[in-house]
Scaffold this active site. Structure first.
Site, short mmCIF file in Angstrom:
data_model
loop_
_atom_site.label_atom_id
_atom_site.label_comp_id
_atom_site.label_asym_id
_atom_site.label_seq_id
_atom_site.Cartn_x
_atom_site.Cartn_y
_atom_site.Cartn_z
N TRP A 168 -124.42 -48.83 -68.99
CA TRP A 168 -126.06 -48.94 -68.69
C TRP A 168 -126.22 -50.38 -69.31
CZ3 TRP A 168 -129.79 -47.73 -73.24
CH2 TRP A 168 -131.12 -47.98 -72.93
N ASP A 249 -123.80 -40.98 -75.63
CA ASP A 249 -125.24 -41.03 -74.90
C ASP A 249 -125.35 -40.15 -73.81
OD1 ASP A 249 -127.70 -42.22 -74.23
OD2 ASP A 249 -126.78 -44.10 -73.53
N LYS A 285 -135.56 -38.40 -68.18
CA LYS A 285 -135.21 -38.03 -66.87
C LYS A 285 -135.45 -36.27 -66.79
CE LYS A 285 -133.52 -42.12 -66.15
NZ LYS A 285 -133.73 -43.29 -67.30
#
Length: 448
Positions: A168, A249, A285
């Site tokens: 990311w 993560d 999300k």
């Protein structure tokens, strides 16, 4: 000889010139040397998309779910939770505890570790509410920078946190900002458009003992390439042998496969193997709460209570970090998620909403794959045909397109995607999938 009347004029001119000089500390532009920072690549793509007048334009850059009409999706269960909150006259706007909304904090750790987790039952899990996953990564890095035993007394350059190549985009910036040095480890194999497992495992074996290594719990961003369960077991075995620290993560629990427990499997396996770790969570999300910025940081301690390495001591330091930076976390998103996680009926509805999102993306993967293989017979960028489109998981897909092809997709196809070939599958729907496939085909053939 100059006239006496000209002397004051000359002096006035000198004073004005002096005041206008940028070197004068009292009157210069105090931000004179501030350089212009380039815009974030993803947000720049979105800005370009919004300004584009082409009727077939497609935004495959932003990592936010869209429904089959291409519109932002508010989960039905979230709408219901908001209505419940709106009708509750007992709700006030007082500060939350520094650690966050207690009912949220307790429930979020059970969601990722499992309600029957031994670490939770032994009171070894420390959890604080954060500003989404970004805040969790920030606090996780900041805590390790201060208190990770193998790093004590070391310089920033020596405090290395290893991140997958690629990862990311914000990971490296976050870790640099808290005094860590992010370093790449091999993860993605561009030749196969898949996991570079052998190189990854070799890195884990040769990395210094007790290295801090960031792992994506599921739906790897940006590649969509995840290890299998057997591969996770191999990875965990080396972590345990080398004493590595797992910095998980988890931004897509439930969103990857449509199953909350399935997407937490890697984290739970590492906990069962007693591997030291922390987990960052986000509800952007899987609950569609992008703007509410609701997340959590979980650290698994070796012991409970106020002892060396104990959970109570870890929590005390996390509370200081939180107090120093935001003082108290925001309430609204936490209340929504808390309602959903703690109400049996709402939780069941949430799981249905998650399945709806995950399965729509899976369906778009299958549709895109079929168009490229069956209709266009598009030359594949890797040795396994276009199978990577359906094998990758979660919101993103690494298409295998090169930067030149990606540039053509944006400039000539009006399909907004990043230069590394990543696309957000959430941006594909029944109305645009044919156009996307057609442009990919032309880009691959050099005809776009």
């Amino acid at each position: 000889m100059a006239s006496s009347s000209s002397a004051p004029a000359k002096r006035l001119s000198q004073v004005v010139s002096h005041m206008a000089s940028p070197s004068t500390s009292g009157s210069a532009d105090v931000f004179h040397s501030t350089p212009y920072a380039p815009p974030d690549a993803i947000f720049a793509l979105t800005a370009g998309y919004q300004q584009d007048k082409f009727d077939k334009k497609v935004n495959l850059g932003v990592g936010a779910y869209r429904d089959n009409e291409g519109k932002p999706f508010v989960l039905p269960v979230v709408r219901k939770a908001k209505q419940i909150l709106a009708s509750d006259d007992s709700i006030d706007h007082e500060y939350l505890p520094i650690a966050g909304l207690p009912s949220f904090v307790s429930a979020t750790s059970k969601l990722i570790f499992g309600a029957d987790s031994r670490a939770i039952k032994e009171d070894r899990v420390v959890t604080i509410q954060t500003i989404s996953g970004t805040g969790a990564n920030h606090y996780g890095g900041a805590f390790l920078q201060r208190f990770y035993e193998p790093w004590l007394g070391k310089s920033k350059e020596e405090k290395k946190i290893y991140v997958s190549n690629p990862t990311w985009a914000n990971h490296k910036a976050i870790f640099n900002s808290v005094g860590l040095t992010p370093v790449d480890y091999p993860y993605y194999d561009s030749s196969t458009i898949g996991l570079a497992l052998s190189s990854f495992l070799d890195f884990l074996r040769t990395a210094p003992a007790q290295s801090v290594i960031l792992l994506h719990a599921c739906a790897h961003n940006p590649t969509g390439v995840d290890p299998t369960r057997d591969e996770w077991k191999e990875i965990a075995k080396i972590f345990k042998e080398k004493g590595h620290f797992a910095f998980f993560d988890c931004a897509y629990q439930g969103f990857a496969s449509g199953d909350l427990d399935n997407d937490a499997w890697a984290v739970r396996h590492f906990v069962s193997e007693s591997i030291p770790l922390l987990v960052c969570q986000s509800y952007a999300k899987n609950a569609g709460l992008y703007g509410e910025r609701i997340g959590a940081l979980n650290i698994v301690a070796s012991h409970a209570g106020d002892v060396e390495g104990g959970a109570a001591r870890i929590k005390s330091q996390l509370l200081i970090l939180q107090r120093q930076e935001i003082s108290n976390p925001p309430t609204f998103g936490a209340r929504i998620v808390s309602l959903i996680l703690n109400d049996e009926k709402l939780f069941a509805e949430w799981k249905e909403d998650i399945e709806t999102m995950a399965h729509r993306i899976i369906a778009m993967r299958e549709r895109l794959h079929a168009l490229l293989v069956d209709k266009y017979k598009t030359p594949a960028p890797g040795p396994n045909g276009w199978d990577h489109v359906v094998k990758q998981i979660g919101m993103f897909t690494f298409t295998g397109l090169n930067p030149t092809q990606c540039k053509a997709m944006v400039e000539k196809g009006h399909i907004y995607m990043t230069a590394n070939g990543r696309i957000s599958m959430a941006g594909i729907n029944d109305k645009n999938v044919e156009w996307v496939a057609e442009c990919i085909d032309k880009a691959i053939r050099g005809q776009l």
